[in-house]
Design a protein around this motif. Structure first.
Motif, mmCIF file in Angstrom:
data_model
loop_
_atom_site.group_PDB
_atom_site.id
_atom_site.type_symbol
_atom_site.label_atom_id
_atom_site.label_comp_id
_atom_site.label_asym_id
_atom_site.label_seq_id
_atom_site.Cartn_x
_atom_site.Cartn_y
_atom_site.Cartn_z
ATOM 1 N N ALA A 17 0.789 -1.326 0.105
ATOM 2 C CA ALA A 17 0.071 0.001 0.181
ATOM 3 C C ALA A 17 0.725 1.174 0.022
ATOM 4 C CB ALA A 17 -1.117 0.041 1.141
ATOM 5 N N GLU A 20 5.469 3.351 4.258
ATOM 6 C CA GLU A 20 6.607 2.854 4.725
ATOM 7 C C GLU A 20 6.891 2.695 6.373
ATOM 8 O OE1 GLU A 20 9.290 2.717 2.638
ATOM 9 O OE2 GLU A 20 8.886 3.841 0.988
ATOM 10 N N LEU A 21 7.750 1.788 6.693
ATOM 11 C CA LEU A 21 7.843 1.405 8.055
ATOM 12 C C LEU A 21 9.426 1.287 8.141
ATOM 13 C CD1 LEU A 21 5.422 -1.449 9.334
ATOM 14 C CD2 LEU A 21 5.155 0.943 9.276
ATOM 15 N N THR A 22 9.763 1.782 9.311
ATOM 16 C CA THR A 22 11.484 1.350 9.676
ATOM 17 C C THR A 22 11.435 -0.188 9.762
ATOM 18 O OG1 THR A 22 11.016 1.597 12.048
ATOM 19 C CG2 THR A 22 11.614 3.772 10.891
ATOM 20 N N GLU A 25 10.229 -0.817 13.179
ATOM 21 C CA GLU A 25 8.796 -1.025 13.109
ATOM 22 C C GLU A 25 8.127 -2.015 12.645
ATOM 23 O OE1 GLU A 25 7.537 3.945 12.869
ATOM 24 O OE2 GLU A 25 8.030 2.815 10.991
ATOM 25 N N TYR A 49 2.693 3.808 15.902
ATOM 26 C CA TYR A 49 3.535 5.012 15.527
ATOM 27 C C TYR A 49 4.083 5.613 16.839
ATOM 28 C CZ TYR A 49 2.389 4.358 10.747
ATOM 29 O OH TYR A 49 2.259 3.970 9.517
ATOM 30 N N ALA A 57 -1.392 7.200 17.500
ATOM 31 C CA ALA A 57 -1.653 6.797 16.116
ATOM 32 C C ALA A 57 -0.890 5.675 15.788
ATOM 33 C CB ALA A 57 -0.724 8.116 15.212
ATOM 34 N N GLU A 59 -1.368 1.998 12.945
ATOM 35 C CA GLU A 59 -2.083 1.604 11.534
ATOM 36 C C GLU A 59 -2.391 -0.004 12.041
ATOM 37 O OE1 GLU A 59 -2.472 3.829 8.669
ATOM 38 O OE2 GLU A 59 -0.178 4.057 8.766
ATOM 39 N N ARG A 89 -7.897 3.226 4.920
ATOM 40 C CA ARG A 89 -6.727 3.519 3.816
ATOM 41 C C ARG A 89 -6.957 2.651 2.654
ATOM 42 N NH1 ARG A 89 -4.421 8.447 4.983
ATOM 43 N NH2 ARG A 89 -3.728 8.439 6.917
ATOM 44 N N GLY B 18 -0.881 7.282 -3.332
ATOM 45 C CA GLY B 18 -1.674 6.027 -2.853
ATOM 46 C C GLY B 18 -2.504 6.614 -1.642
ATOM 47 N N GLU B 20 -5.832 8.001 -0.276
ATOM 48 C CA GLU B 20 -7.076 8.249 -0.798
ATOM 49 C C GLU B 20 -7.909 9.343 0.015
ATOM 50 O OE1 GLU B 20 -8.927 6.511 -3.231
ATOM 51 O OE2 GLU B 20 -7.642 4.780 -3.608
ATOM 52 N N ARG B 87 5.399 12.676 10.885
ATOM 53 C CA ARG B 87 5.863 11.283 10.345
ATOM 54 C C ARG B 87 5.791 11.584 8.775
ATOM 55 N NH1 ARG B 87 6.474 5.796 11.667
ATOM 56 N NH2 ARG B 87 6.508 4.708 9.755
ATOM 57 N N CYS B 88 6.934 11.204 8.161
ATOM 58 C CA CYS B 88 7.354 11.657 6.753
ATOM 59 C C CYS B 88 6.837 10.323 6.025
ATOM 60 C CB CYS B 88 8.862 11.590 6.729
ATOM 61 S SG CYS B 88 9.249 12.061 4.863
ATOM 62 N N ARG B 89 6.000 10.455 5.018
ATOM 63 C CA ARG B 89 5.507 9.512 4.363
ATOM 64 C C ARG B 89 6.146 9.242 2.933
ATOM 65 N NH1 ARG B 89 2.042 6.243 7.503
ATOM 66 N NH2 ARG B 89 0.631 7.342 8.597
ATOM 67 N N PRO B 107 10.854 8.858 4.621
ATOM 68 C CA PRO B 107 9.750 7.712 4.433
ATOM 69 C C PRO B 107 9.856 6.915 5.773
ATOM 70 C CG PRO B 107 10.441 8.020 2.280
ATOM 71 C CD PRO B 107 11.569 8.767 2.968
ATOM 72 N N GLY B 108 8.921 6.944 6.696
ATOM 73 C CA GLY B 108 9.192 6.206 7.910
ATOM 74 C C GLY B 108 9.669 6.707 8.982
ATOM 75 N N ASP B 109 10.352 7.777 8.909
ATOM 76 C CA ASP B 109 10.751 8.475 9.873
ATOM 77 C C ASP B 109 9.845 9.372 10.456
ATOM 78 O OD1 ASP B 109 13.467 7.255 9.560
ATOM 79 O OD2 ASP B 109 14.100 9.059 8.186
ATOM 80 N N GLN B 110 10.101 9.829 11.897
ATOM 81 C CA GLN B 110 9.209 10.656 12.454
ATOM 82 C C GLN B 110 9.821 11.084 13.680
ATOM 83 O OE1 GLN B 110 6.022 7.973 13.757
ATOM 84 N NE2 GLN B 110 6.667 7.875 15.752
ATOM 85 N N PHE B 133 0.273 14.012 13.538
ATOM 86 C CA PHE B 133 -0.559 13.337 14.834
ATOM 87 C C PHE B 133 -0.531 14.395 15.956
ATOM 88 C CE2 PHE B 133 1.647 9.331 12.838
ATOM 89 C CZ PHE B 133 0.431 9.376 11.941
#
Lengths: 151, 151
Positions: A17, A20-22, A25, A49, A57, A59, A89, B18, B20, B87-89, B107-110, B133
């Protein structure tokens, strides 16, 4: 399905989808079977998160037809209980909320559940990814309707 | 770039990632130029998913090199001020936080910014999508360092 298999499957669903996860995570994906040992029917996979005193937060990943059983988030001291917004999502989730009946959420749909309100949800045939935005999570204090459940 | 153009561009960036949105959310994308009239350099596009008394969740879209100028979220009554997790996507964002210096998020870092703490951020060359968040947003009460800024 073992918990490790569920964790890997959830990680793959999130990656597909574009979420992105570390590495940390991915390894820490929580698999909840609510003590019932029927993970494929009653269970949930979670990435937390952030969970501070004020904000949480997560997922949530649900496999096809997988259900999170009825529960509520009771008041704790001065806190009226956890308030949750579920935002779908991907896939479909059928959310049942005390006083609202069934709400079906597809991608981009969301619903806010007030504190101390009974709710349960089940994914549709394609499974679902749901973002949860809430006040602090205290999962161990959740009150489940089914007395056999251990969170 | 007009605000309408910025809104369309942000919607396209989110769709490509992606993420929505409903039709109503796409139409309601907030474009902030902070009253400076230099949107491409200093500006932000926002989708507010939810903003209750207790919890807020947003998606922030930054175009390449776009900056959100330095500000803090002050205490309001009993509330110590807004606490935010970024949180960077997608893409890269360079976040500057009082007492922490620069934090680069991919991506995935926060990173969680405590209440009443000065911070500003700028997207890298590819722009960025950042999930926020937080506790309740009261944007009109934000305190910006640059006195010319109107939020």
């Amino acid at each position: 399905m073992t918990h490790d298999e569920a964790r890997e499957r959830a990680a793959a669903i999130l990656a597909d989808a574009g979420i992105e996860l570390t590495e940390a995570e991915r390894a820490a994906i929580e698999v909840a079977d609510f003590g019932l040992g029927r993970l494929e029917e009653v269970g949930l996979q979670l990435v937390v998160y952030v969970n501070t005193e004020r904000v949480c937060a997560k997922e949530l990943v649900l496999f096809p037809g997988q259900e999170c059983p009825e529960h509520r988030h009771p008041p704790v001291g001065d806190d009226p209980g956890k308030e949750e917004t579920f935002r779908c999502r991907a896939g479909t989730v059928h959310l049942h909320v005390e006083g609202h009946g069934e709400v079906t959420l597809g991608p981009g749909d969301q619903f806010t559940i007030p504190p101390d309100t009974l709710h349960w949800f089940r994914a549709g045939d394609e499974g679902a990814i749901v973002s949860e935005f809430s006040t602090r999570s205290r999962d161990a204090l959740d009150v489940f309707t089914d007395p056999r459940i251990v969170r």
